[in-house]
Design a protein around this motif. Sequence first.
Motif, PDB file in Angstrom:
ATOM      1  N   GLY A 131       0.129  18.788 -23.183  1.00 13.25           N
ATOM      2  CA  GLY A 131      -0.732  19.269 -22.103  1.00 13.25           C
ATOM      3  C   GLY A 131      -0.011  19.291 -20.771  1.00 13.25           C
ATOM      4  O   GLY A 131      -0.616  19.080 -19.721  1.00 13.25           O
ATOM      5  N   SER A 132       1.303  19.552 -20.806  1.00  8.27           N
ATOM      6  CA  SER A 132       2.101  19.566 -19.578  1.00  8.27           C
ATOM      7  C   SER A 132       1.658  20.700 -18.658  1.00  8.27           C
ATOM      8  O   SER A 132       1.145  21.726 -19.100  1.00  8.27           O
ATOM      9  CB  SER A 132       3.585  19.733 -19.917  1.00  8.27           C
ATOM     10  N   THR A 133       1.880  20.508 -17.369  1.00  8.31           N
ATOM     11  CA  THR A 133       1.474  21.510 -16.380  1.00  8.31           C
ATOM     12  C   THR A 133       2.254  22.810 -16.534  1.00  8.31           C
ATOM     13  O   THR A 133       1.689  23.899 -16.495  1.00  8.31           O
ATOM     14  CB  THR A 133       1.678  20.961 -14.963  1.00  8.31           C
ATOM     15  N   ASN A 134       3.574  22.700 -16.734  1.00  8.14           N
ATOM     16  CA  ASN A 134       4.422  23.890 -16.759  1.00  8.14           C
ATOM     17  C   ASN A 134       4.786  24.348 -18.158  1.00  8.14           C
ATOM     18  O   ASN A 134       5.501  25.326 -18.324  1.00  8.14           O
ATOM     19  CB  ASN A 134       5.696  23.632 -15.947  1.00  8.14           C
ATOM     20  N   GLY A 135       4.310  23.653 -19.187  1.00  7.36           N
ATOM     21  CA  GLY A 135       4.418  24.139 -20.544  1.00  7.36           C
ATOM     22  C   GLY A 135       5.756  23.904 -21.231  1.00  7.36           C
ATOM     23  O   GLY A 135       6.755  23.550 -20.604  1.00  7.36           O
ATOM     24  N   SER A 136       5.748  24.096 -22.548  1.00 10.80           N
ATOM     25  CA  SER A 136       6.944  24.044 -23.389  1.00 10.80           C
ATOM     26  C   SER A 136       7.006  25.364 -24.168  1.00 10.80           C
ATOM     27  O   SER A 136       5.976  25.869 -24.610  1.00 10.80           O
ATOM     28  CB  SER A 136       6.867  22.868 -24.365  1.00 10.80           C
ATOM     29  N   TYR A 137       8.218  25.914 -24.331  1.00 15.93           N
ATOM     30  CA  TYR A 137       8.365  27.248 -24.907  1.00 15.93           C
ATOM     31  C   TYR A 137       9.433  27.259 -26.007  1.00 15.93           C
ATOM     32  O   TYR A 137      10.488  26.629 -25.865  1.00 15.93           O
ATOM     33  CB  TYR A 137       8.777  28.271 -23.836  1.00 15.93           C
ATOM     34  N   ILE A 138       9.147  27.971 -27.097  1.00 16.50           N
ATOM     35  CA  ILE A 138      10.147  28.256 -28.129  1.00 16.50           C
ATOM     36  C   ILE A 138      10.182  29.763 -28.313  1.00 16.50           C
ATOM     37  O   ILE A 138       9.158  30.384 -28.588  1.00 16.50           O
ATOM     38  CB  ILE A 138       9.809  27.569 -29.456  1.00 16.50           C
ATOM     39  N   ASP A 139      11.367  30.344 -28.128  1.00 18.59           N
ATOM     40  CA  ASP A 139      11.531  31.795 -28.293  1.00 18.59           C
ATOM     41  C   ASP A 139      10.526  32.553 -27.424  1.00 18.59           C
ATOM     42  O   ASP A 139       9.927  33.523 -27.852  1.00 18.59           O
ATOM     43  CB  ASP A 139      11.371  32.176 -29.767  1.00 18.59           C
ATOM     44  N   GLU A 140      10.332  32.083 -26.171  1.00 19.77           N
ATOM     45  CA  GLU A 140       9.452  32.680 -25.160  1.00 19.77           C
ATOM     46  C   GLU A 140       7.967  32.556 -25.480  1.00 19.77           C
ATOM     47  O   GLU A 140       7.132  33.093 -24.766  1.00 19.77           O
ATOM     48  CB  GLU A 140       9.789  34.168 -24.923  1.00 19.77           C
ATOM     49  N   HIS A 141       7.611  31.857 -26.539  1.00 21.89           N
ATOM     50  CA  HIS A 141       6.195  31.631 -26.855  1.00 21.89           C
ATOM     51  C   HIS A 141       5.798  30.243 -26.357  1.00 21.89           C
ATOM     52  O   HIS A 141       6.433  29.248 -26.713  1.00 21.89           O
ATOM     53  CB  HIS A 141       5.932  31.740 -28.357  1.00 21.89           C
ATOM     54  N   ARG A 142       4.722  30.190 -25.557  1.00 18.56           N
ATOM     55  CA  ARG A 142       4.273  28.894 -25.056  1.00 18.56           C
ATOM     56  C   ARG A 142       3.569  28.127 -26.166  1.00 18.56           C
ATOM     57  O   ARG A 142       2.708  28.662 -26.864  1.00 18.56           O
ATOM     58  CB  ARG A 142       3.311  29.092 -23.872  1.00 18.56           C
ATOM     59  N   LEU A 143       3.956  26.873 -26.335  1.00 16.43           N
ATOM     60  CA  LEU A 143       3.361  26.035 -27.365  1.00 16.43           C
ATOM     61  C   LEU A 143       1.944  25.634 -26.964  1.00 16.43           C
ATOM     62  O   LEU A 143       1.694  25.280 -25.813  1.00 16.43           O
ATOM     63  CB  LEU A 143       4.198  24.772 -27.594  1.00 16.43           C
ATOM     64  N   PRO A 162      16.278  26.702 -29.094  1.00 15.64           N
ATOM     65  CA  PRO A 162      16.074  25.591 -28.160  1.00 15.64           C
ATOM     66  C   PRO A 162      14.680  25.644 -27.558  1.00 15.64           C
ATOM     67  O   PRO A 162      14.002  26.676 -27.583  1.00 15.64           O
ATOM     68  CB  PRO A 162      17.155  25.841 -27.097  1.00 15.64           C
ATOM     69  N   VAL A 163      14.254  24.537 -26.992  1.00 13.67           N
ATOM     70  CA  VAL A 163      12.943  24.434 -26.360  1.00 13.67           C
ATOM     71  C   VAL A 163      13.125  24.419 -24.851  1.00 13.67           C
ATOM     72  O   VAL A 163      13.913  23.633 -24.321  1.00 13.67           O
ATOM     73  CB  VAL A 163      12.212  23.141 -26.802  1.00 13.67           C
ATOM     74  N   ARG A 164      12.408  25.312 -24.165  1.00 13.71           N
ATOM     75  CA  ARG A 164      12.430  25.310 -22.696  1.00 13.71           C
ATOM     76  C   ARG A 164      11.247  24.496 -22.195  1.00 13.71           C
ATOM     77  O   ARG A 164      10.106  24.747 -22.576  1.00 13.71           O
ATOM     78  CB  ARG A 164      12.360  26.738 -22.154  1.00 13.71           C
ATOM     79  N   LEU A 165      11.508  23.544 -21.321  1.00 11.09           N
ATOM     80  CA  LEU A 165      10.474  22.740 -20.698  1.00 11.09           C
ATOM     81  C   LEU A 165      10.285  23.218 -19.267  1.00 11.09           C
ATOM     82  O   LEU A 165      11.224  23.132 -18.455  1.00 11.09           O
ATOM     83  CB  LEU A 165      10.843  21.252 -20.716  1.00 11.09           C
ATOM     84  N   GLY A 166       9.121  23.746 -18.951  1.00  5.53           N
ATOM     85  CA  GLY A 166       8.919  24.313 -17.613  1.00  5.53           C
ATOM     86  C   GLY A 166       9.805  25.512 -17.421  1.00  5.53           C
ATOM     87  O   GLY A 166      10.016  26.334 -18.325  1.00  5.53           O
ATOM     88  N   ASP A 167      10.415  25.610 -16.209  1.00  3.78           N
ATOM     89  CA  ASP A 167      11.243  26.774 -15.889  1.00  3.78           C
ATOM     90  C   ASP A 167      12.746  26.505 -16.013  1.00  3.78           C
ATOM     91  O   ASP A 167      13.513  27.419 -16.287  1.00  3.78           O
ATOM     92  CB  ASP A 167      10.959  27.248 -14.459  1.00  3.78           C
ATOM     93  N   HIS A 185       3.994  31.278 -17.313  1.00  7.16           N
ATOM     94  CA  HIS A 185       5.132  31.803 -16.570  1.00  7.16           C
ATOM     95  C   HIS A 185       5.834  32.884 -17.364  1.00  7.16           C
ATOM     96  O   HIS A 185       5.815  32.896 -18.585  1.00  7.16           O
ATOM     97  CB  HIS A 185       6.134  30.668 -16.278  1.00  7.16           C
ATOM     98  N   SER A 186       6.486  33.771 -16.656  1.00  7.50           N
ATOM     99  CA  SER A 186       7.256  34.817 -17.316  1.00  7.50           C
ATOM    100  C   SER A 186       8.738  34.479 -17.318  1.00  7.50           C
ATOM    101  O   SER A 186       9.567  35.297 -17.638  1.00  7.50           O
ATOM    102  CB  SER A 186       7.039  36.152 -16.576  1.00  7.50           C
ATOM    103  N   THR A 187       9.087  33.234 -16.924  1.00  2.21           N
ATOM    104  CA  THR A 187      10.472  32.821 -16.886  1.00  2.21           C
ATOM    105  C   THR A 187      11.100  32.945 -18.260  1.00  2.21           C
ATOM    106  O   THR A 187      10.512  32.558 -19.244  1.00  2.21           O
ATOM    107  CB  THR A 187      10.578  31.367 -16.398  1.00  2.21           C
ATOM    108  N   SER A 188      12.330  33.449 -18.319  1.00  2.00           N
ATOM    109  CA  SER A 188      13.000  33.628 -19.595  1.00  2.00           C
ATOM    110  C   SER A 188      13.914  32.457 -19.889  1.00  2.00           C
ATOM    111  O   SER A 188      14.482  31.846 -18.986  1.00  2.00           O
ATOM    112  CB  SER A 188      13.805  34.927 -19.568  1.00  2.00           C
ATOM    113  N   THR A 189      14.071  32.129 -21.160  1.00  2.00           N
ATOM    114  CA  THR A 189      14.975  31.076 -21.586  1.00  2.00           C
ATOM    115  C   THR A 189      16.425  31.562 -21.564  1.00  2.00           C
ATOM    116  O   THR A 189      17.353  30.760 -21.570  1.00  2.00           O
ATOM    117  CB  THR A 189      14.605  30.629 -23.013  1.00  2.00           C
TER     118      THR A 189
END
Length: 388
Positions: free
Chosen positions: A59-71, A84-89, A133-137
Amino acid sequence: MRIEILVDNEEPRIYPLDKPKMVVGSHEACDIVINHKGISRKHCIITEKDDKYFVADQGSTNGSYIDEHRLVPGNSAEFSSFFPVRLGDNVLMSLLSDEEAHELGGDSESYTRSDSGSVRDESTKMISLKDLHSTSTAGLVQKRSETVTKRKTVKKVVPVKKKSAASNVLVGGIGFLIIAAAALYQYINKQEAKVVQAEKRAPVIKVDNRPILRLEAGDMPTAESIVAVANNPKCSTDLEKNLCITLPLINQEKWGTVLLDKSVLILGNFKYLEDAKAFVKLPNEIEKGGTPEEWSTYQSDLHLVALMLWVRDNIPLELKKIEGLKDLTLTIAFVDITKDPPVFASSAVFIPESLLRLRQRIQDKDFEEAKKRGASEFSYALEYLRFL
């Protein structure tokens, strides 16, 4: 296995995965501490089961992403070295084998949780649309690639040796191979250029499926108002009839439409919630009782997948515009009208163009992936709608 953490332009840190469950976040009691403004106190949890690794956003504020999909918060997704997993931006979390970690220089100074420390419990929450967010990994992956190259170069310094006659022959052979490879490369490039030129001459049809979300709270009908009209005659006014013709399956299924204040209500067949269970598995914890938060997350995932199934089946892919809906929204609601009184399950509100653009974005492969990853495969849909 090891975890590599890359924060902006800082030197990457490597930590051993020496526990079956490890908490990542900014709180000092986490197993892996990341002091960065985009990281929540308890951002995500990494778990190991049957030699596989999984990550679950908390339930993080800025989210976690795999392959640009928010978990989806609370849902576990498989974590592999390929994605890899992106945490926030600005934080990239990569899974490394022990050999890769050794090659890059071994473990960093580890931040482990003390026996007396405790991480503040952050209940799983629904994703807020403004937090998407639309930030890319890709940028972070590029930074990591450059850093890995530098670290390997520094680690592997080869002493200079005098060249022998045999080495001169070897160098000459390598030079010949390089020249031959260059010639082959130029030939391939010429052939590819011809293909590109041919493609340029062909007409290109562009589909605009960018998200649209211009909805206020006043644009959304209440659950009570939806239930109140659920059994009313459908497709009766001119506007309702036009929509029933545009979307023929609605009328065929005898669910139909109702004009409700500022929105046209479309009742979705309740069977889609049953169909969604093939994609959203009931966690063992919920079968044993489960917490209210776990039940809420499970229900939210069911409703999201049911909506995506409904949109795929009921909105014609070739449909480009819905006439007669100026200044009106569309509400797709799942209501069990077999009950007395009807039971409301969920609803999603769109502006008409947003619904059509979402339909253009949905791919058959999404449903295949959803069988492996669950509702998180459709997190992109939350950029087009509002759930009631």
